[in-house]
Scaffold this active site. Structure first.
Site, PDB file in Angstrom:
ATOM      1  N   GLU A  64      49.501  41.202  30.481  1.00  0.00           N
ATOM      2  CA  GLU A  64      49.919  42.575  30.773  1.00  0.00           C
ATOM      3  C   GLU A  64      51.248  42.593  31.523  1.00  0.00           C
ATOM      4  O   GLU A  64      51.884  43.637  31.654  1.00  0.00           O
ATOM      5  CB  GLU A  64      48.812  43.299  31.563  1.00  0.00           C
ATOM      6  CG  GLU A  64      47.664  43.680  30.639  1.00  0.00           C
ATOM      7  CD  GLU A  64      46.352  43.960  31.326  1.00  0.00           C
ATOM      8  OE1 GLU A  64      46.328  44.109  32.565  1.00  0.00           O
ATOM      9  OE2 GLU A  64      45.337  44.025  30.611  1.00  0.00           O
ATOM     10  N   HIS A 106      49.948  36.827  33.507  1.00  0.00           N
ATOM     11  CA  HIS A 106      48.987  37.639  32.742  1.00  0.00           C
ATOM     12  C   HIS A 106      49.729  38.343  31.612  1.00  0.00           C
ATOM     13  O   HIS A 106      50.872  38.789  31.788  1.00  0.00           O
ATOM     14  CB  HIS A 106      48.321  38.661  33.669  1.00  0.00           C
ATOM     15  CG  HIS A 106      47.141  39.317  33.025  1.00  0.00           C
ATOM     16  ND1 HIS A 106      47.283  40.301  32.085  1.00  0.00           N
ATOM     17  CD2 HIS A 106      45.818  39.099  33.154  1.00  0.00           C
ATOM     18  CE1 HIS A 106      46.074  40.671  31.665  1.00  0.00           C
ATOM     19  NE2 HIS A 106      45.172  39.948  32.302  1.00  0.00           N
ATOM     20  N   GLU A 160      43.401  33.453  27.687  1.00  0.00           N
ATOM     21  CA  GLU A 160      43.072  34.866  27.509  1.00  0.00           C
ATOM     22  C   GLU A 160      43.736  35.377  26.233  1.00  0.00           C
ATOM     23  O   GLU A 160      44.910  35.793  26.266  1.00  0.00           O
ATOM     24  CB  GLU A 160      43.592  35.684  28.687  1.00  0.00           C
ATOM     25  CG  GLU A 160      42.912  35.393  29.997  1.00  0.00           C
ATOM     26  CD  GLU A 160      42.913  36.648  30.871  1.00  0.00           C
ATOM     27  OE1 GLU A 160      41.835  37.094  31.250  1.00  0.00           O
ATOM     28  OE2 GLU A 160      43.993  37.192  31.132  1.00  0.00           O
ATOM     29  N   ASN A 219      39.459  40.291  37.999  1.00  0.00           N
ATOM     30  CA  ASN A 219      40.822  40.818  37.975  1.00  0.00           C
ATOM     31  C   ASN A 219      40.676  42.334  37.994  1.00  0.00           C
ATOM     32  O   ASN A 219      40.426  42.952  36.958  1.00  0.00           O
ATOM     33  CB  ASN A 219      41.542  40.347  36.703  1.00  0.00           C
ATOM     34  CG  ASN A 219      42.936  40.940  36.578  1.00  0.00           C
ATOM     35  OD1 ASN A 219      43.422  41.578  37.510  1.00  0.00           O
ATOM     36  ND2 ASN A 219      43.567  40.738  35.434  1.00  0.00           N
ATOM     37  N   SER A 229      37.376  40.510  27.655  1.00  0.00           N
ATOM     38  CA  SER A 229      36.118  41.226  27.355  1.00  0.00           C
ATOM     39  C   SER A 229      34.868  40.392  27.641  1.00  0.00           C
ATOM     40  O   SER A 229      33.857  40.532  26.946  1.00  0.00           O
ATOM     41  CB  SER A 229      36.121  41.731  25.908  1.00  0.00           C
ATOM     42  OG  SER A 229      37.171  42.674  25.733  1.00  0.00           O
ATOM     43  N   LYS A 255      42.766  44.582  38.400  1.00  0.00           N
ATOM     44  CA  LYS A 255      43.943  45.294  37.852  1.00  0.00           C
ATOM     45  C   LYS A 255      44.319  46.462  38.779  1.00  0.00           C
ATOM     46  O   LYS A 255      44.126  46.360  39.994  1.00  0.00           O
ATOM     47  CB  LYS A 255      43.675  45.726  36.419  1.00  0.00           C
ATOM     48  CG  LYS A 255      43.229  44.526  35.569  1.00  0.00           C
ATOM     49  CD  LYS A 255      43.308  44.752  34.087  1.00  0.00           C
ATOM     50  CE  LYS A 255      42.865  43.483  33.373  1.00  0.00           C
ATOM     51  NZ  LYS A 255      42.917  43.581  31.932  1.00  0.00           N
ATOM     52  N   GLY A 300      40.552  43.764  27.333  1.00  0.00           N
ATOM     53  CA  GLY A 300      40.326  45.201  27.452  1.00  0.00           C
ATOM     54  C   GLY A 300      39.931  45.883  26.158  1.00  0.00           C
ATOM     55  O   GLY A 300      39.906  47.113  26.086  1.00  0.00           O
TER      56      GLY A 300
END
Ligand code: PGA
Length: 257
Positions: A97, A95, A167, A9, A212, A11, A173
């Site tokens: 985010e 996701h 996740e 991913n 991570s 991003k 992150g």
């Protein structure tokens, strides 16, 4: 049969020259890894470049989000059909985010799943709890709520047309991955839940871990029996490290269910 799958991913990172180097090195670095599958999810403007470079290679590519609408007055959005036009086989949906910033709700993610499948894409459905929820011991409850919302919208049988990704938001992150045992226990729980609902779906669905994942923990996490691969953000920006993660996935036997 479940093969290990590693999804980068990327991003909102990269540039045309950087992507070119990354993809050339990735193609060369994974050419002997035939036991696992690899996907790179790019920002939308780079999908044409991915298509040019990856066509004819075993590496697939995808988008990081898509609209739940087919077309129309949705400024800044991209449809499933557009992703398919650029050769995408996958799309990440839900996701954290995006969920966390008011864009995506449980129900709109379910709609995206359906629209993606209809267009011929494999949606990668992300779910996971926040740090607060984790600390309150709500992981099972939150992930089941997200999963149930999907099942209610698309039907249990449709799940195998996509991929699930656990996740934990607190691991994304942050450099603090879930322990292999924690990740395994949640994926085992989710798979068990699906097996109760529909044994075939539960046994065959591919469930990834993300948060991570890196060169230091990939072997331990990817060796877990219910973990079918990884969704990799930060570590996918370091080509050498990402190839090591792909190598770790390639080292484990295909799970023959
Ligand atoms: P991370 O991101 O590997 O940087 O934690 C994973 C993800 O957001 O999918």
């Amino acid at each position: 049969m479940r093969r290990k799958l590693v999804v980068a991913n990327r991003k909102m990172n990269g540039s045309i020259p950087e992507n070119k180097v990354f993809l050339k090195e990735l193609i060369a670095g994974t050419e002997d890894f035939s036991n696992a599958d690899f996907v790179v999810c790019f920002p939308h403007p780079y999908l044409g470049q991915a298509q040019d470079i990856l066509t004819g290679t075993p590496i697939a590519w995808g988008g990081q989000n898509m609209s739940r609408y087919d077309h129309g007055p949705y400024t800044g959005s991209v449809s499933a059909k557009m992703l398919v036009e650029f050769g995408c086989q996958y799309v990440i949906i839900g996701h954290s985010e995006r969920r966390g910033r008011g864009h995506d709700s449980d129900s709109s993610v379910g709609e995206r799943f359906q629209v993606a499948v209809k267009a011929g894409l494999k949606p990668i459905f992300c779910m996971g709890e926040t740090l607060e929820e984790f600390e309150q011991g709500l992981t099972d409850l939150v992930t089941i709520r997200q999963l149930n919302s999907l099942i209610q919208q698309v039907g249990i049988k449709s799940l195998t047309q996509g991929i699930l990704a656990y996740e934990p938001v607190w691991a994304i992150g942050t450099g603090k991955a879930a322990s292999p045992e924690h990740a395994q226990s949640i994926l085992h729980f989710l798979r068990g839940y699906l097996i109760l609902k529909d044994p075939e779906v539960g046994k065959h669905i591919s469930i990834l871990y993300g948060g991570s994942l890196n060169r230091g923990n990939a072997v331990d996490i990817l060796s877990m029996p219910d973990i079918d691969g990884g969704l990799v953000g930060t570590a996918s920006l370091n080509t050498e490290e990402f190839i090591e993660i792909c190598q770790a996935a390639n080292a484990f036997m295909v799970c023959d269910v």
